[in-house]
Write a protein that holds these residues in place. Structure first.
Motif, short mmCIF file in Angstrom:
data_model
loop_
_atom_site.label_atom_id
_atom_site.label_comp_id
_atom_site.label_asym_id
_atom_site.label_seq_id
_atom_site.Cartn_x
_atom_site.Cartn_y
_atom_site.Cartn_z
N ILE A 100 0.85 -1.20 0.00
CA ILE A 100 0.00 0.00 0.00
C ILE A 100 0.88 1.25 0.00
O ILE A 100 0.61 2.21 -0.72
CB ILE A 100 -0.95 -0.01 1.22
CG1 ILE A 100 -1.81 -1.28 1.21
CG2 ILE A 100 -1.83 1.24 1.24
CD1 ILE A 100 -2.57 -1.55 2.49
N LYS A 126 0.98 0.25 -4.93
CA LYS A 126 0.56 -0.87 -5.80
C LYS A 126 -0.92 -1.20 -5.62
O LYS A 126 -1.61 -1.53 -6.57
CB LYS A 126 1.38 -2.12 -5.48
CG LYS A 126 2.72 -2.13 -6.17
CD LYS A 126 3.27 -3.53 -6.31
CE LYS A 126 4.42 -3.53 -7.28
NZ LYS A 126 5.16 -4.77 -7.28
N VAL A 127 -1.36 -1.19 -4.36
CA VAL A 127 -2.78 -1.42 -4.07
C VAL A 127 -3.25 -0.38 -3.07
O VAL A 127 -2.44 0.24 -2.37
CB VAL A 127 -3.03 -2.83 -3.47
CG1 VAL A 127 -2.96 -3.90 -4.53
CG2 VAL A 127 -2.07 -3.13 -2.34
N ASP A 128 -4.58 -0.20 -3.02
CA ASP A 128 -5.14 0.75 -2.06
C ASP A 128 -5.44 0.05 -0.74
O ASP A 128 -5.66 -1.16 -0.71
CB ASP A 128 -6.45 1.34 -2.61
CG ASP A 128 -6.19 2.22 -3.83
OD1 ASP A 128 -5.09 2.82 -3.88
OD2 ASP A 128 -7.06 2.28 -4.71
#
Lengths: 598, 189
Positions: B104, B108-110
């Motif tokens: 996070i 890369k991702v939330d």
């Protein structure tokens, strides 16, 4: 007096009660706290961190041979390091009682393999006890000391993570001072040259026969009959897990003394129940014995061969399903791998080396083992403590046989404690055999991963006594390395310069030593004098200047946070310790990050 | 009947101290107690759990899947990670607090949205703004003791002699602050 103790604390307590005088170990999860707690009994017990497990075992053997009760402790893989002296001491035997603790790791919470060290008992031909609880951990150390002295053998004390690190209520006793037995030179006992060790070898077999009788009679092995339908045979924490699942609906054969095995008790138990479950973690150690005795049982044909045998695992194996659970789809969970801490002095090196092409990195055991992950993607391999220099050298020698892109430079990376553990042996090998391997020693002034133990660079012993620092640079130079450079790893320009300097020298080996204290370390007087400005400020990001290029994010610092919507990076103030690494990664034209002005 | 309390969070959040106070208090009250936790590598910013079990006679030191009577999450994504350890009839105390993990942090991702709502839809859930409350008390580090307060109230253990337990187990200079934090936590349930 009742106390809440972990298994590790209880072992220390038991050793103290048993009159132990001397203890030595090298840190390793989950065994570390045994020696840390032994050190609390100052005046009664001298506890020392050794440079590796073999040295610890040898120190304890020496203390035992001259008459003191002794204990050494290590994690499972540590016993591999210490196996050499153990196997021969199994022949010559102690004068003062000696207990060897092996802390195994079913489930591999903090280890590189899942070896079952119960196998060492048969292999080395020494008796073994296995506690199930903190109370037993304390009590069994005392029993093990008596077995050791009565049968002239070191005793293997097998624990697992859940026994080491689980707390339970322990009824404590007082110390029995047993003194030091008078030492008398006895070469027939203590010198294993072939002529004498052939005799000792026969004595060892006779000892095992006597211990078989002990195993049948000791209350450490007992049956608890509740049912003639189901019988469970278990040792260690698995006994507690089995009780959780089966309760009073099963009978139990609880084994606390597991080598040599009580074959008579096993036969009697198996004859009384219709169905036998052998519940044990890792290898089918007990199961094979049951089958050798001619009894059918459910063992590894039902239960997994790896991991922990926790109640849910037993339930799934026996009944096909665990307790009812809440359904989740996993969409709201993101991985949380362990990371290098904010302010970790290893960061600067991995940030810079991660940018190099055609470099292969031989890793080692320590916090820096985490550098294989995003965003560094640095390390190529690792194996065991101290292996970076040995594996690095071998790989470099083969790369040197190749041409073009296939030819690569190897960088062997380890820490200060790992250097003294066994990586220095590999460095001698590099110097001797003249490979051009580059070695980087990340000296953070302490043994970090296991929770900050003193070591030869830290300036103190476990007893808190000041001791001269053994300077790594001096040791390396004495080995014959001409190219040795020491740098501040938080200075990225210096770090990059050092790496380029080492890579440029294709003919000779180079050694780079980074020197900066672990961010979590309690600073010694020497640290305060040497690093007066360390971790005294914080860094801030000017949100107006930040262009969201994420250059700083590539440092992998957990104090940084990228906001995808705003396309900006910010610093979590509570976590930042102001190491300044991120400041240096911000593009020179932007300069959005700076030291906070007070 | 053995009761099981599962404390989860991120390495460095103080789950170990909270579990220690809990076990000491339970032993003091005459229960058999076992506690299990993992030290070592996972502490470096990884997901951690401390497991406390108490009753007349406790066998296993670890809680099995579906076995916890209460899941106390010091960080909200950790509540989701460990939810399969909660008995479907159990309850959740969750700190309304986010700590981003590396995927996070790097963007890369939330960070997952709607965690508290999803927890509330599945099991009785008490959400606490422990960070805010701790800051109001003047020390962000007592977040763990505020959550401990909510835990003991939820488990009906609030009548134990907590003031004495804290005084005996916390540095004298911090005892009063921790007692206040515990009471504040109790008042959230």
């Amino acid at each position: 007096m009742k106390k809440l103790l972990t298994g590790d604390e209880a072992v220390a307590r038991g050793a103290w009660e048993a009159g132990v005088k001397y203890a030595s170990a090298y840190p390793g999860t989950p065994s570390t706290e045994i020696l840390e707690n032994l050190a609390l009994y100052k005046g009664d017990i001298l506890a020392e961190w050794a440079t590796n497990e073999k040295v610890a075992m040898e120190a304890v053997i020496g203390a035992s041979m001259v008459g003191a009760r002794t204990i050494c402790s290590q994690k499972h893989v540590g016993l591999n390091v210490a196996a050499d002296p153990m196997f021969t001491f199994a022949y010559t035997g102690p004068l003062g009682g000696m207990v060897i603790v092996t802390a195994d790791e079913p489930g591999q919470h903090s280890s590189q393999n899942e070896q079952d060290n119960r196998n060492y008992a048969r292999h080395a031909k020494i008796p073994m006890v296995e506690p199930s609880t903190a109370q037993e951990s304390k009590d069994m150390v005392k029993v093990a000391m008596e077995i050791s002295e009565e049968y002239n053998t070191p005793v293997l004390f097998r624990m697992t993570t859940r026994v080491c690190h689980s707390k339970g209520i322990v009824e404590c006793g007082e110390r029995t001072e047993v003194g030091v037995k008078p030492y008398v030179k006895d070469i027939k006992k203590n010198i294993p040259v072939p002529a004498m060790s052939r005799v000792q070898r026969v004595q060892v077999e006779a000892r095992t026969e006597k211990l078989k009788v002990y195993s049948e009679n000791t209350p450490l092995n007992f049956a608890e009959m509740n049912s003639d339908e189901i019988g469970v045979i278990a040792s260690g924490v698995c006994f507690n897990y089995a009780k959780e699942v089966f309760g009073d609906s099963a009978s139990y054969l609880k084994l606390g003394f597991t080598y040599p095995m009580p074959t008579g008790k096993i036969k009697e138990f198996c004859s009384k129940v219709k169905k036998v479950y052998v519940i044990e973690e890792n290898d089918p150690w007990i199961e094979e014995q049951v089958r050798l005795l001619g009894f059918e049982c459910f063992g590894k044909n039902l239960f997994p061969f790896n991991g922990e045998m926790t109640p849910d695992v037993i339930r799934k194996s026996v009944y096909g399903k665990p307790c009812d659970t809440i359904e989740t789809d996993g969409s709201k969970v993101v991985d949380r791998p362990p990371t290098l801490c904010a302010g970790c002095p290893h960061r600067g090196f991995f940030y810079e080396i991660g940018k190099k092409k055609n470099v292969v990195i031989a890793g080692d055991i320590g916090c820096y083992a985490l550098a294989f992950t995003e965003p560094y993607n640095a390390t190529d391999w690792s194996n065991c403590m101290g292996s970076s220099t040995g594996t690095g050298h071998g790989a470099q020698q083969v790369f040197n046989m190749l041409e073009g892109d296939a030819k690569k430079r190897v960088v062997a990376v380890h820490g200060d404690s790992t250097f003294f553990h066994t990586a220095m042996n590999g460095l001698v090998n590099i110097a001797y055999n003249r490979s051009n391997t580059i070695t980087v020693i990340l000296d953070n002034r302490i043994t970090g991963m296991t929770g900050h133990q003193e070591n030869p660079v830290s300036g103190y012993t476990l007893q808190g006594l000041e001791t001269p620092e053994i300077e790594i640079a001096g040791v390396v130079k004495a080995m014959g390395f001409k190219n040795v450079m020491q740098v501040d790893p938080n200075d990225l320009t210096a770090m990059k310069y050092a790496i380029d300097w080492a890579l440029a020298n294709e003919a000779e080996p180079s050694v780079i030593i980074t020197r900066w204290p672990c961010v979590l370390k309690k600073f010694s007087a020497q640290d305060k004098a040497e690093f007066p400005e360390a971790f005294k400020s914080k860094s801030v990001i000017d949100q107006d200047k930040c262009i969201g290029c994420k250059s700083c994010i590539k440092t992998g610092c957990p104090a940084l946070s990228y906001d995808a919507a705003a396309k900006k990076v910010s610093i979590i103030r509570d976590q930042c310790v102001g190491c300044g690494v991120c400041i240096q990664t911000c593009p020179p034209k932007i300069q959005a990050i700076s030291k906070e002005t007070k | 009947m053995t009761k099981s309390i599962m404390l989860v969070g991120v390495g460095g959040q103080g789950t170990i101290l909270a579990a220690k106070l809990l076990t000491v208090a339970l032993m003091d009250a005459g229960y058999d107690v076992k506690m299990s936790e993992i030290h070592g590598m996972s502490q470096r910013g990884g997901s951690v759990s401390s497991q406390v079990r108490y009753g007349k006679e406790v066998h296993s030191p670890v809680i099995e899947e579906g076995g916890a009577d209460i899941l106390v999450a010091f960080e909200k994504m950790e509540a989701m990670r460990w939810l399969n350890y909660l008995n479907p009839k159990g309850k959740v105390v969750v700190n309304n607090w986010e700590i981003k993990s590396m995927p996070i942090v790097t963007g890369k991702v939330d960070y997952p949205a709607g965690i508290i709502e999803e927890l509330g839809a599945k099991v009785p859930t008490t959400s606490i703004d422990a960070a805010k409350l701790a800051t109001e008390l003047g020390n962000s580090k007592v977040m763990n003791v505020i959550l401990l307060g909510a835990t003991v109230k939820s488990m009906g253990l609030d009548t134990l002699d907590w003031e004495r337990i804290i005084k005996e187990n916390v540095k004298p200079a911090l005892a009063e602050l921790n007692i206040k934090a515990l009471k504040l936590g109790m008042a959230q349930v």
